[in-house]
Design an enzyme around this catalytic site. Structure first.
Site, PDB file in Angstrom:
ATOM      1  N   GLU A 114       0.839  -1.193   0.000  1.00  0.00           N
ATOM      2  CA  GLU A 114       0.000   0.000   0.000  1.00  0.00           C
ATOM      3  C   GLU A 114       0.876   1.246   0.000  1.00  0.00           C
ATOM      4  O   GLU A 114       2.081   1.173   0.279  1.00  0.00           O
ATOM      5  CB  GLU A 114      -0.956   0.003   1.204  1.00  0.00           C
ATOM      6  CG  GLU A 114      -1.994  -1.107   1.122  1.00  0.00           C
ATOM      7  CD  GLU A 114      -3.041  -1.030   2.220  1.00  0.00           C
ATOM      8  OE1 GLU A 114      -4.052  -1.717   2.093  1.00  0.00           O
ATOM      9  OE2 GLU A 114      -2.841  -0.292   3.205  1.00  0.00           O
ATOM     10  N   HIS A 235      -9.359  10.112   2.834  1.00  0.00           N
ATOM     11  CA  HIS A 235      -8.931   9.020   1.965  1.00  0.00           C
ATOM     12  C   HIS A 235      -8.986   9.517   0.526  1.00  0.00           C
ATOM     13  O   HIS A 235      -9.997  10.084   0.106  1.00  0.00           O
ATOM     14  CB  HIS A 235      -9.815   7.789   2.133  1.00  0.00           C
ATOM     15  CG  HIS A 235      -9.176   6.550   1.590  1.00  0.00           C
ATOM     16  ND1 HIS A 235      -9.064   6.311   0.236  1.00  0.00           N
ATOM     17  CD2 HIS A 235      -8.585   5.495   2.202  1.00  0.00           C
ATOM     18  CE1 HIS A 235      -8.437   5.163   0.044  1.00  0.00           C
ATOM     19  NE2 HIS A 235      -8.133   4.650   1.226  1.00  0.00           N
ATOM     20  N   ARG A 281      -0.982   9.202   1.749  1.00  0.00           N
ATOM     21  CA  ARG A 281      -2.344   9.627   1.459  1.00  0.00           C
ATOM     22  C   ARG A 281      -2.523  11.140   1.407  1.00  0.00           C
ATOM     23  O   ARG A 281      -3.313  11.643   0.620  1.00  0.00           O
ATOM     24  CB  ARG A 281      -3.301   9.035   2.497  1.00  0.00           C
ATOM     25  CG  ARG A 281      -3.506   7.550   2.344  1.00  0.00           C
ATOM     26  CD  ARG A 281      -4.427   7.005   3.415  1.00  0.00           C
ATOM     27  NE  ARG A 281      -4.660   5.579   3.202  1.00  0.00           N
ATOM     28  CZ  ARG A 281      -5.386   4.828   4.022  1.00  0.00           C
ATOM     29  NH1 ARG A 281      -5.948   5.368   5.091  1.00  0.00           N
ATOM     30  NH2 ARG A 281      -5.556   3.534   3.771  1.00  0.00           N
ATOM     31  N   HIS A 342     -11.906  10.411   6.382  1.00  0.00           N
ATOM     32  CA  HIS A 342     -11.668   8.988   6.625  1.00  0.00           C
ATOM     33  C   HIS A 342     -11.180   8.663   8.034  1.00  0.00           C
ATOM     34  O   HIS A 342     -11.636   7.699   8.631  1.00  0.00           O
ATOM     35  CB  HIS A 342     -10.650   8.493   5.601  1.00  0.00           C
ATOM     36  CG  HIS A 342     -10.349   7.027   5.665  1.00  0.00           C
ATOM     37  ND1 HIS A 342     -11.316   6.060   5.491  1.00  0.00           N
ATOM     38  CD2 HIS A 342      -9.178   6.360   5.864  1.00  0.00           C
ATOM     39  CE1 HIS A 342     -10.772   4.861   5.586  1.00  0.00           C
ATOM     40  NE2 HIS A 342      -9.476   5.015   5.825  1.00  0.00           N
ATOM     41  N   ARG A 377      -1.485   9.321   8.847  1.00  0.00           N
ATOM     42  CA  ARG A 377      -1.436   7.891   9.153  1.00  0.00           C
ATOM     43  C   ARG A 377      -0.950   7.084   7.956  1.00  0.00           C
ATOM     44  O   ARG A 377      -1.455   7.230   6.846  1.00  0.00           O
ATOM     45  CB  ARG A 377      -2.825   7.392   9.560  1.00  0.00           C
ATOM     46  CG  ARG A 377      -2.896   5.889   9.807  1.00  0.00           C
ATOM     47  CD  ARG A 377      -4.243   5.474  10.331  1.00  0.00           C
ATOM     48  NE  ARG A 377      -5.296   5.612   9.351  1.00  0.00           N
ATOM     49  CZ  ARG A 377      -5.651   4.655   8.480  1.00  0.00           C
ATOM     50  NH1 ARG A 377      -4.975   3.515   8.433  1.00  0.00           N
ATOM     51  NH2 ARG A 377      -6.654   4.846   7.645  1.00  0.00           N
TER      52      ARG A 377
END
Length: 529
Positions: A114, A235, A281, A342, A377
Protein backbone atom coordinates in the site's frame (compact mmCIF):
# COMPACT_ATOMS: atom_id res chain seq x y z
CA UNK A 1 -31.25 1.89 36.54
CA UNK A 2 -27.67 1.03 37.53
CA UNK A 3 -25.55 -1.75 35.98
CA UNK A 4 -22.36 -2.88 37.73
CA UNK A 5 -19.37 -4.46 35.97
CA UNK A 6 -15.60 -4.80 36.33
CA UNK A 7 -14.95 -3.11 32.99
CA UNK A 8 -17.16 -1.10 30.63
CA UNK A 9 -16.13 -0.81 26.98
CA UNK A 10 -17.85 1.87 24.92
CA UNK A 11 -17.63 0.85 21.27
CA UNK A 12 -17.72 -2.50 19.48
CA UNK A 13 -14.92 -2.11 16.89
CA UNK A 14 -11.56 -3.84 16.89
CA UNK A 15 -10.07 -1.75 19.73
CA UNK A 16 -12.92 -2.56 22.10
CA UNK A 17 -13.06 -6.21 21.03
CA UNK A 18 -9.32 -6.58 21.65
CA UNK A 19 -9.82 -5.42 25.22
CA UNK A 20 -12.92 -7.53 25.84
CA UNK A 21 -11.58 -10.82 24.48
CA UNK A 22 -8.29 -10.36 26.33
CA UNK A 23 -10.05 -9.74 29.67
CA UNK A 24 -13.06 -12.04 29.56
CA UNK A 25 -11.55 -14.88 31.56
CA UNK A 26 -11.65 -13.12 34.92
CA UNK A 27 -13.53 -9.82 34.48
CA UNK A 28 -17.24 -9.06 34.06
CA UNK A 29 -17.42 -6.84 30.98
CA UNK A 30 -20.10 -4.68 29.40
CA UNK A 31 -19.82 -3.62 25.76
CA UNK A 32 -21.99 -0.60 24.92
CA UNK A 33 -22.81 -0.06 21.24
CA UNK A 34 -24.74 2.94 19.95
CA UNK A 35 -26.13 0.88 17.07
CA UNK A 36 -26.00 -2.81 16.19
CA UNK A 37 -22.70 -4.38 17.13
CA UNK A 38 -21.33 -4.66 13.59
CA UNK A 39 -21.82 -0.99 12.64
CA UNK A 40 -18.27 0.24 13.24
CA UNK A 41 -15.44 1.80 11.24
CA UNK A 42 -13.41 -1.38 11.84
CA UNK A 43 -16.01 -3.36 9.91
CA UNK A 44 -15.60 -1.05 6.90
CA UNK A 45 -11.78 -1.29 6.75
CA UNK A 46 -10.83 -2.86 3.41
CA UNK A 47 -7.07 -2.86 3.00
CA UNK A 48 -5.69 -4.84 5.92
CA UNK A 49 -3.35 -4.74 8.88
CA UNK A 50 0.28 -3.72 8.49
CA UNK A 51 2.79 -5.99 10.20
CA UNK A 52 6.38 -7.15 9.83
CA UNK A 53 5.65 -10.73 8.82
CA UNK A 54 7.80 -11.36 5.75
CA UNK A 55 11.33 -12.53 6.76
CA UNK A 56 12.82 -10.07 4.24
CA UNK A 57 11.03 -7.15 5.89
CA UNK A 58 12.23 -5.50 9.12
CA UNK A 59 10.95 -3.48 12.06
CA UNK A 60 13.36 -0.71 11.06
CA UNK A 61 11.81 -0.40 7.60
CA UNK A 62 8.24 -0.34 8.91
CA UNK A 63 9.19 2.18 11.60
CA UNK A 64 10.90 4.41 9.05
CA UNK A 65 7.92 4.24 6.67
CA UNK A 66 5.63 5.28 9.52
CA UNK A 67 7.87 8.17 10.55
CA UNK A 68 8.15 9.43 6.96
CA UNK A 69 4.38 9.28 6.43
CA UNK A 70 3.85 11.04 9.78
CA UNK A 71 5.82 14.06 8.51
CA UNK A 72 8.14 14.21 11.52
CA UNK A 73 5.37 14.35 14.13
CA UNK A 74 5.17 10.70 15.22
CA UNK A 75 6.29 9.68 18.70
CA UNK A 76 9.21 7.37 17.92
CA UNK A 77 8.82 5.39 21.15
CA UNK A 78 5.13 4.73 20.45
CA UNK A 79 5.86 3.82 16.82
CA UNK A 80 8.60 1.39 17.84
CA UNK A 81 6.47 -0.27 20.52
CA UNK A 82 3.42 -0.79 18.30
CA UNK A 83 5.36 -2.01 15.26
CA UNK A 84 7.56 -4.37 17.25
CA UNK A 85 4.34 -5.94 18.55
CA UNK A 86 2.86 -6.32 15.06
CA UNK A 87 3.76 -10.03 14.60
CA UNK A 88 2.09 -10.80 17.94
CA UNK A 89 -1.02 -8.92 16.79
CA UNK A 90 -1.24 -11.12 13.68
CA UNK A 91 -0.67 -14.26 15.75
CA UNK A 92 -3.43 -13.15 18.14
CA UNK A 93 -5.87 -12.77 15.24
CA UNK A 94 -4.87 -16.14 13.82
CA UNK A 95 -5.42 -17.72 17.24
CA UNK A 96 -8.98 -16.38 17.07
CA UNK A 97 -9.51 -18.02 13.66
CA UNK A 98 -9.40 -14.90 11.50
CA UNK A 99 -9.31 -16.16 7.91
CA UNK A 100 -6.68 -14.09 6.10
CA UNK A 101 -6.05 -14.46 2.37
CA UNK A 102 -3.20 -16.87 1.70
CA UNK A 103 -0.83 -17.33 -1.20
CA UNK A 104 -2.20 -20.04 -3.50
CA UNK A 105 1.17 -21.79 -3.77
CA UNK A 106 2.84 -21.47 -0.35
CA UNK A 107 -0.32 -21.07 1.75
CA UNK A 108 1.54 -18.39 3.69
CA UNK A 109 -0.27 -15.12 4.42
CA UNK A 110 -0.62 -13.08 1.24
CA UNK A 111 0.90 -9.66 1.90
CA UNK A 112 -0.08 -6.72 -0.25
CA UNK A 113 1.58 -3.34 -0.82
CA UNK A 114 0.00 0.00 0.00
CA UNK A 115 0.98 3.64 -0.41
CA UNK A 116 3.86 4.78 1.80
CA UNK A 117 5.12 1.24 2.47
CA UNK A 118 8.53 0.17 1.20
CA UNK A 119 7.71 -3.53 1.47
CA UNK A 120 4.73 -5.87 1.10
CA UNK A 121 3.53 -6.17 4.70
CA UNK A 122 -0.26 -5.74 4.70
CA UNK A 123 -2.07 -8.92 5.75
CA UNK A 124 -5.61 -8.91 4.41
CA UNK A 125 -8.79 -10.90 3.81
CA UNK A 126 -9.40 -10.07 0.15
CA UNK A 127 -10.72 -6.48 0.20
CA UNK A 128 -12.95 -6.80 3.27
CA UNK A 129 -10.37 -7.33 6.00
CA UNK A 130 -12.15 -5.24 8.61
CA UNK A 131 -15.41 -7.09 8.15
CA UNK A 132 -13.75 -10.50 8.38
CA UNK A 133 -11.82 -9.56 11.53
CA UNK A 134 -14.71 -7.79 13.23
CA UNK A 135 -17.31 -10.43 12.36
CA UNK A 136 -15.00 -13.24 13.51
CA UNK A 137 -14.21 -11.61 16.86
CA UNK A 138 -17.79 -10.51 17.51
CA UNK A 139 -18.98 -14.07 16.87
CA UNK A 140 -16.84 -15.18 19.81
CA UNK A 141 -18.51 -12.87 22.34
CA UNK A 142 -21.42 -15.22 23.03
CA UNK A 143 -19.02 -17.96 24.11
CA UNK A 144 -17.79 -15.77 26.98
CA UNK A 145 -20.34 -15.67 29.83
CA UNK A 146 -18.49 -12.72 31.38
CA UNK A 147 -19.14 -10.46 28.34
CA UNK A 148 -22.50 -8.68 28.23
CA UNK A 149 -23.47 -6.75 25.10
CA UNK A 150 -25.78 -3.73 25.20
CA UNK A 151 -26.80 -2.65 21.70
CA UNK A 152 -28.64 0.63 21.03
CA UNK A 153 -27.16 2.43 24.04
CA UNK A 154 -25.85 5.95 23.35
CA UNK A 155 -23.20 6.90 25.91
CA UNK A 156 -23.71 10.46 27.13
CA UNK A 157 -21.41 11.53 30.00
CA UNK A 158 -18.65 9.95 32.05
CA UNK A 159 -19.44 9.59 35.75
CA UNK A 160 -16.71 11.05 37.95
CA UNK A 161 -15.97 11.27 41.63
CA UNK A 162 -14.25 14.40 42.90
CA UNK A 163 -14.95 16.15 39.62
CA UNK A 164 -12.71 19.15 38.87
CA UNK A 165 -10.06 18.10 41.41
CA UNK A 166 -6.64 16.52 41.11
CA UNK A 167 -7.99 13.22 42.51
CA UNK A 168 -10.67 12.79 39.88
CA UNK A 169 -11.55 9.21 38.97
CA UNK A 170 -13.88 7.79 36.34
CA UNK A 171 -16.43 5.44 37.84
CA UNK A 172 -18.82 4.82 34.98
CA UNK A 173 -20.90 6.29 32.20
CA UNK A 174 -24.48 7.42 31.74
CA UNK A 175 -26.12 6.10 28.58
CA UNK A 176 -29.43 6.58 26.82
CA UNK A 177 -31.31 3.34 26.19
CA UNK A 178 -32.51 4.10 22.68
CA UNK A 179 -35.28 1.53 22.88
CA UNK A 180 -36.82 2.67 26.17
CA UNK A 181 -35.80 6.32 25.94
CA UNK A 182 -34.51 6.14 29.56
CA UNK A 183 -31.10 7.11 30.91
CA UNK A 184 -29.19 4.31 32.65
CA UNK A 185 -25.89 4.25 34.55
CA UNK A 186 -23.10 1.75 34.02
CA UNK A 187 -20.69 1.58 36.95
CA UNK A 188 -17.19 0.05 36.88
CA UNK A 189 -13.63 0.81 38.08
CA UNK A 190 -12.36 0.56 34.49
CA UNK A 191 -13.90 2.43 31.54
CA UNK A 192 -12.57 2.08 27.98
CA UNK A 193 -13.48 4.61 25.30
CA UNK A 194 -13.29 3.01 21.85
CA UNK A 195 -16.00 4.89 19.97
CA UNK A 196 -14.12 5.46 16.70
CA UNK A 197 -13.70 8.69 14.80
CA UNK A 198 -15.37 11.87 13.59
CA UNK A 199 -16.19 11.31 9.92
CA UNK A 200 -19.81 12.42 10.30
CA UNK A 201 -18.56 15.99 10.74
CA UNK A 202 -18.09 16.13 6.95
CA UNK A 203 -20.48 15.88 4.03
CA UNK A 204 -18.51 13.06 2.39
CA UNK A 205 -17.03 10.35 4.58
CA UNK A 206 -16.14 6.68 4.52
CA UNK A 207 -17.15 6.39 8.19
CA UNK A 208 -20.37 4.82 9.50
CA UNK A 209 -23.23 7.02 10.74
CA UNK A 210 -22.20 6.39 14.37
CA UNK A 211 -18.85 8.21 13.92
CA UNK A 212 -19.78 11.46 15.67
CA UNK A 213 -16.78 11.78 18.00
CA UNK A 214 -18.66 10.79 21.16
CA UNK A 215 -15.67 9.30 23.00
CA UNK A 216 -13.38 12.26 22.34
CA UNK A 217 -16.10 14.69 23.41
CA UNK A 218 -16.91 12.82 26.63
CA UNK A 219 -13.24 12.57 27.61
CA UNK A 220 -12.71 16.27 26.88
CA UNK A 221 -15.72 17.34 28.94
CA UNK A 222 -14.49 15.15 31.80
CA UNK A 223 -11.10 16.87 31.83
CA UNK A 224 -8.79 14.91 29.50
CA UNK A 225 -6.30 16.50 27.16
CA UNK A 226 -6.57 15.96 23.43
CA UNK A 227 -3.83 16.24 20.82
CA UNK A 228 -3.36 16.80 17.07
CA UNK A 229 -7.05 17.13 16.23
CA UNK A 230 -6.17 19.21 13.16
CA UNK A 231 -4.85 16.13 11.34
CA UNK A 232 -7.90 14.66 9.64
CA UNK A 233 -7.06 12.15 6.94
CA UNK A 234 -9.11 12.34 3.78
CA UNK A 235 -8.93 9.02 1.96
CA UNK A 236 -7.87 9.92 -1.57
CA UNK A 237 -10.13 7.47 -3.38
CA UNK A 238 -13.80 7.21 -2.48
CA UNK A 239 -16.31 6.15 -5.13
CA UNK A 240 -17.99 9.22 -6.64
CA UNK A 241 -21.12 8.27 -8.57
CA UNK A 242 -24.36 10.24 -8.60
CA UNK A 243 -26.38 7.10 -7.89
CA UNK A 244 -24.13 5.66 -5.16
CA UNK A 245 -23.28 6.50 -1.53
CA UNK A 246 -19.70 7.28 -0.53
CA UNK A 247 -17.79 4.00 -0.70
CA UNK A 248 -14.10 3.44 0.01
CA UNK A 249 -11.88 2.22 -2.84
CA UNK A 250 -9.02 0.56 -1.00
CA UNK A 251 -5.45 1.82 -0.96
CA UNK A 252 -4.53 -1.68 -2.12
CA UNK A 253 -6.02 -0.96 -5.58
CA UNK A 254 -3.16 1.49 -6.14
CA UNK A 255 -0.78 -0.86 -4.36
CA UNK A 256 -1.59 -3.56 -6.91
CA UNK A 257 -1.05 -1.26 -9.88
CA UNK A 258 -4.09 1.02 -10.11
CA UNK A 259 -3.33 4.33 -11.87
CA UNK A 260 -4.85 7.76 -11.23
CA UNK A 261 -5.87 9.60 -14.39
CA UNK A 262 -7.40 12.90 -15.41
CA UNK A 263 -10.74 12.82 -17.26
CA UNK A 264 -8.77 12.87 -20.54
CA UNK A 265 -6.98 9.66 -19.52
CA UNK A 266 -3.55 11.14 -18.75
CA UNK A 267 -1.76 10.29 -15.50
CA UNK A 268 -1.00 13.09 -13.03
CA UNK A 269 0.58 11.67 -9.86
CA UNK A 270 4.13 11.62 -11.31
CA UNK A 271 3.77 15.41 -11.61
CA UNK A 272 3.27 15.70 -7.84
CA UNK A 273 5.56 13.08 -6.28
CA UNK A 274 8.26 10.66 -7.40
CA UNK A 275 6.36 7.84 -5.66
CA UNK A 276 3.37 8.60 -7.90
CA UNK A 277 0.27 6.55 -6.91
CA UNK A 278 2.18 5.03 -3.96
CA UNK A 279 2.84 8.37 -2.24
CA UNK A 280 1.35 8.82 1.28
CA UNK A 281 -2.34 9.63 1.46
CA UNK A 282 -2.03 13.32 2.28
CA UNK A 283 -0.01 13.94 -0.88
CA UNK A 284 -2.36 11.90 -3.08
CA UNK A 285 -5.46 13.55 -1.62
CA UNK A 286 -4.13 17.08 -2.21
CA UNK A 287 -3.09 16.15 -5.75
CA UNK A 288 -6.56 14.80 -6.54
CA UNK A 289 -8.23 17.89 -5.09
CA UNK A 290 -5.96 20.13 -7.17
CA UNK A 291 -6.81 18.19 -10.34
CA UNK A 292 -10.54 18.34 -9.59
CA UNK A 293 -10.33 22.12 -9.19
CA UNK A 294 -8.41 22.42 -12.46
CA UNK A 295 -10.98 20.40 -14.39
CA UNK A 296 -14.02 21.97 -12.74
CA UNK A 297 -15.49 18.51 -12.20
CA UNK A 298 -16.04 16.46 -9.06
CA UNK A 299 -13.73 13.46 -9.55
CA UNK A 300 -10.66 11.94 -11.14
CA UNK A 301 -10.32 8.37 -12.44
CA UNK A 302 -8.72 5.35 -10.78
CA UNK A 303 -7.92 2.79 -13.47
CA UNK A 304 -7.35 -0.88 -12.73
CA UNK A 305 -8.78 -2.12 -16.04
CA UNK A 306 -5.34 -3.19 -17.33
CA UNK A 307 -5.33 -5.97 -14.72
CA UNK A 308 -6.85 -9.31 -15.85
CA UNK A 309 -10.49 -9.55 -14.81
CA UNK A 310 -9.96 -12.72 -12.80
CA UNK A 311 -7.23 -11.02 -10.75
CA UNK A 312 -9.49 -8.05 -10.05
CA UNK A 313 -12.30 -10.34 -8.93
CA UNK A 314 -9.87 -12.34 -6.77
CA UNK A 315 -8.10 -9.40 -5.09
CA UNK A 316 -11.03 -6.96 -4.91
CA UNK A 317 -14.28 -8.95 -4.91
CA UNK A 318 -16.24 -6.51 -2.73
CA UNK A 319 -15.11 -3.44 -4.67
CA UNK A 320 -15.86 -5.20 -7.97
CA UNK A 321 -19.35 -6.31 -6.91
CA UNK A 322 -20.22 -2.98 -5.30
CA UNK A 323 -19.23 -0.97 -8.36
CA UNK A 324 -21.00 -3.45 -10.63
CA UNK A 325 -24.20 -3.00 -8.61
CA UNK A 326 -24.13 0.66 -9.69
CA UNK A 327 -23.53 -0.23 -13.34
CA UNK A 328 -19.73 0.17 -13.33
CA UNK A 329 -17.55 -2.74 -14.46
CA UNK A 330 -14.10 -1.82 -13.14
CA UNK A 331 -12.46 -4.48 -15.32
CA UNK A 332 -13.32 -2.41 -18.40
CA UNK A 333 -13.83 1.15 -17.12
CA UNK A 334 -11.98 3.40 -14.65
CA UNK A 335 -13.52 4.27 -11.28
CA UNK A 336 -14.57 7.89 -10.62
CA UNK A 337 -13.06 8.83 -7.24
CA UNK A 338 -12.61 11.84 -4.97
CA UNK A 339 -11.29 12.33 -1.41
CA UNK A 340 -13.59 11.73 1.58
CA UNK A 341 -13.08 12.24 5.32
CA UNK A 342 -11.67 8.99 6.63
CA UNK A 343 -9.59 9.05 9.83
CA UNK A 344 -8.55 11.36 12.64
CA UNK A 345 -4.87 11.02 13.55
CA UNK A 346 -5.35 12.89 16.83
CA UNK A 347 -7.57 12.14 19.80
CA UNK A 348 -7.53 11.72 23.55
CA UNK A 349 -3.98 11.80 24.88
CA UNK A 350 -2.95 8.36 26.21
CA UNK A 351 0.20 6.53 27.22
CA UNK A 352 1.43 3.16 26.01
CA UNK A 353 -1.16 1.36 28.16
CA UNK A 354 -4.09 3.46 26.94
CA UNK A 355 -4.31 5.43 30.21
CA UNK A 356 -5.72 8.97 30.04
CA UNK A 357 -5.44 11.95 32.39
CA UNK A 358 -8.29 10.53 34.50
CA UNK A 359 -7.73 7.48 36.68
CA UNK A 360 -9.83 4.53 35.59
CA UNK A 361 -10.42 5.91 32.09
CA UNK A 362 -8.70 4.25 29.14
CA UNK A 363 -8.88 5.06 25.46
CA UNK A 364 -8.02 3.04 22.34
CA UNK A 365 -8.36 2.99 18.58
CA UNK A 366 -9.26 6.06 16.57
CA UNK A 367 -10.55 7.82 19.71
CA UNK A 368 -7.03 7.85 21.16
CA UNK A 369 -3.86 9.75 20.37
CA UNK A 370 -0.98 7.32 20.95
CA UNK A 371 1.62 9.18 18.88
CA UNK A 372 1.73 6.47 16.19
CA UNK A 373 0.25 8.44 13.31
CA UNK A 374 1.83 11.88 13.62
CA UNK A 375 0.65 14.30 10.94
CA UNK A 376 -0.54 11.55 8.60
CA UNK A 377 -1.44 7.89 9.15
CA UNK A 378 0.46 5.26 7.19
CA UNK A 379 -2.01 2.94 5.46
CA UNK A 380 -3.17 -0.09 7.49
CA UNK A 381 -1.43 0.96 10.71
CA UNK A 382 -4.79 1.70 12.36
CA UNK A 383 -6.02 -1.88 12.86
CA UNK A 384 -2.58 -2.72 14.23
CA UNK A 385 -2.83 0.12 16.75
CA UNK A 386 -6.28 -1.09 17.85
CA UNK A 387 -4.97 -4.54 18.75
CA UNK A 388 -1.70 -3.56 20.40
CA UNK A 389 -3.21 -0.78 22.53
CA UNK A 390 -6.33 -2.84 23.30
CA UNK A 391 -4.30 -5.79 24.54
CA UNK A 392 -2.04 -3.45 26.54
CA UNK A 393 -5.13 -2.04 28.28
CA UNK A 394 -6.35 -5.54 29.10
CA UNK A 395 -2.98 -6.56 30.56
CA UNK A 396 -2.83 -3.34 32.57
CA UNK A 397 -6.28 -3.91 34.06
CA UNK A 398 -5.65 -7.60 34.79
CA UNK A 399 -2.32 -6.88 36.52
CA UNK A 400 -3.69 -3.94 38.56
CA UNK A 401 -0.74 -1.82 37.50
CA UNK A 402 -0.39 1.68 39.00
CA UNK A 403 -1.94 4.59 37.11
CA UNK A 404 0.44 6.70 35.04
CA UNK A 405 -0.81 9.81 33.28
CA UNK A 406 0.41 10.51 29.73
CA UNK A 407 3.37 12.73 28.84
CA UNK A 408 3.24 16.39 29.88
CA UNK A 409 3.80 18.88 27.04
CA UNK A 410 5.10 22.40 27.68
CA UNK A 411 3.19 23.76 24.69
CA UNK A 412 -0.24 22.72 25.99
CA UNK A 413 -2.97 25.30 25.31
CA UNK A 414 -5.71 25.55 27.95
CA UNK A 415 -9.16 26.52 26.68
CA UNK A 416 -12.66 26.75 28.08
CA UNK A 417 -14.43 23.44 27.33
CA UNK A 418 -17.77 25.16 26.68
CA UNK A 419 -17.11 28.14 24.44
CA UNK A 420 -13.50 27.85 23.25
CA UNK A 421 -11.39 30.94 22.60
CA UNK A 422 -13.45 32.38 19.76
CA UNK A 423 -15.91 35.20 20.38
CA UNK A 424 -19.55 34.27 20.12
CA UNK A 425 -21.35 35.96 17.28
CA UNK A 426 -25.05 35.34 16.87
CA UNK A 427 -25.74 33.78 13.50
CA UNK A 428 -29.05 33.43 11.72
CA UNK A 429 -28.62 29.78 10.70
CA UNK A 430 -30.28 27.21 12.94
CA UNK A 431 -28.27 24.26 14.16
CA UNK A 432 -28.61 20.89 12.48
CA UNK A 433 -26.12 18.18 11.57
CA UNK A 434 -26.16 18.93 7.84
CA UNK A 435 -25.29 22.61 8.37
CA UNK A 436 -22.46 21.56 10.67
CA UNK A 437 -21.13 19.15 8.04
CA UNK A 438 -21.29 21.80 5.34
CA UNK A 439 -19.45 24.28 7.57
CA UNK A 440 -16.64 21.85 8.42
CA UNK A 441 -16.29 20.64 4.82
CA UNK A 442 -15.98 24.23 3.65
CA UNK A 443 -13.68 25.57 6.38
CA UNK A 444 -11.74 22.47 7.49
CA UNK A 445 -11.23 20.44 4.35
CA UNK A 446 -8.01 19.36 2.64
CA UNK A 447 -6.87 22.98 2.15
CA UNK A 448 -7.69 25.56 4.89
CA UNK A 449 -7.13 29.17 5.92
CA UNK A 450 -7.23 30.90 9.28
CA UNK A 451 -10.03 33.32 8.44
CA UNK A 452 -12.30 30.43 7.51
CA UNK A 453 -11.40 28.46 10.63
CA UNK A 454 -11.97 31.47 12.88
CA UNK A 455 -15.37 32.18 11.30
CA UNK A 456 -16.34 28.53 11.69
CA UNK A 457 -15.34 28.57 15.36
CA UNK A 458 -17.53 31.61 16.02
CA UNK A 459 -20.47 29.88 14.35
CA UNK A 460 -19.88 26.76 16.44
CA UNK A 461 -19.92 28.80 19.64
CA UNK A 462 -23.26 30.32 18.69
CA UNK A 463 -24.64 26.87 17.90
CA UNK A 464 -23.35 25.51 21.23
CA UNK A 465 -25.24 28.20 23.12
CA UNK A 466 -28.31 27.37 21.04
CA UNK A 467 -28.08 23.65 21.80
CA UNK A 468 -27.40 23.99 25.53
CA UNK A 469 -30.23 26.49 26.00
CA UNK A 470 -32.80 23.85 25.07
CA UNK A 471 -31.29 20.69 26.55
CA UNK A 472 -32.42 18.90 29.71
CA UNK A 473 -31.29 15.49 30.88
CA UNK A 474 -34.92 14.47 31.33
CA UNK A 475 -35.68 14.95 27.64
CA UNK A 476 -32.33 14.22 26.00
CA UNK A 477 -32.34 12.48 22.62
CA UNK A 478 -29.81 10.70 20.42
CA UNK A 479 -29.82 13.73 18.12
CA UNK A 480 -28.87 16.03 21.01
CA UNK A 481 -26.14 13.68 22.23
CA UNK A 482 -24.58 13.45 18.79
CA UNK A 483 -24.90 17.16 18.03
CA UNK A 484 -23.26 17.96 21.36
CA UNK A 485 -20.38 15.60 20.58
CA UNK A 486 -19.98 16.94 17.05
CA UNK A 487 -19.93 20.56 18.22
CA UNK A 488 -17.35 19.85 20.92
CA UNK A 489 -15.08 17.87 18.61
CA UNK A 490 -15.42 20.34 15.73
CA UNK A 491 -14.36 23.11 18.11
CA UNK A 492 -11.31 21.10 19.18
CA UNK A 493 -10.34 20.51 15.55
CA UNK A 494 -10.59 24.20 14.74
CA UNK A 495 -8.70 25.23 17.90
CA UNK A 496 -5.87 22.87 16.96
CA UNK A 497 -5.88 24.11 13.37
CA UNK A 498 -5.66 27.74 14.46
CA UNK A 499 -2.85 26.94 16.90
CA UNK A 500 -0.65 25.36 14.21
CA UNK A 501 1.23 28.10 12.33
CA UNK A 502 2.60 25.83 9.59
CA UNK A 503 1.53 23.27 7.00
CA UNK A 504 2.47 19.69 7.82
CA UNK A 505 1.06 16.37 6.68
CA UNK A 506 -2.72 16.45 6.61
CA UNK A 507 -2.93 20.06 7.80
CA UNK A 508 -2.40 22.46 4.91
CA UNK A 509 -3.19 26.14 5.44
CA UNK A 510 -2.66 28.81 2.80
CA UNK A 511 -1.71 31.30 5.55
CA UNK A 512 1.33 29.22 6.54
CA UNK A 513 2.22 27.03 3.54
CA UNK A 514 5.73 26.15 4.76
CA UNK A 515 6.69 23.44 7.25
CA UNK A 516 8.35 24.58 10.49
CA UNK A 517 11.74 23.15 11.45
CA UNK A 518 10.47 21.83 14.78
CA UNK A 519 7.69 19.22 14.77
CA UNK A 520 5.58 19.82 17.88
CA UNK A 521 2.24 18.18 18.76
CA UNK A 522 -0.77 20.44 19.30
CA UNK A 523 -2.08 19.67 22.81
CA UNK A 524 -5.27 21.17 24.26
CA UNK A 525 -6.28 20.95 27.92
CA UNK A 526 -9.71 21.94 29.26
CA UNK A 527 -9.62 24.97 31.54
CA UNK A 528 -11.41 23.54 34.55
CA UNK A 529 -12.70 25.70 37.38
Amino acid sequence: MNHHFDCIIIGSGLAGLSVALSLAENQRIAILSKDVLINTASDKAQGGIAAVWDPFDSFERHINDTLVAGAGLCDREAVTHIIENSPDAIRWLLSHSVDFTRDATSQQLHLTLEGGHSHRRVAHAADKTGHVITHTLQSLLDSHPNIHVFEHYASCELLLNNARTENVECQGVSALNLQSGKMESFIAPHIVLATGGIGQLFTHTTNPVVATGDGIAMAWRAGCRVANMEFIQFHPTALTLSNAPTFLISEAVRGEGGLLRRPDGSRFMPDYDSRAELAPRDIVARAIEAEIKKSGGNHVLLDISHMPKQEIMHHFPMIYETCLSYGLDISTRPIPVAPAAHYTCGGVLVNQNGQTDIKGLYCAGETAYTGLHGANRLASNSLLECIVTGRNIARNIAAHLPWETPTTYDNTVCINPVTGNGKQSAQDSALDANRLRQLMSQCFGIVRNHAGMQAALQQLNAWKAQLHSGTSLQAISLNQIELGSMLDVASLMLQCGLARKESRGLHYTTDYPDTAKAAIPTVLAPLLS
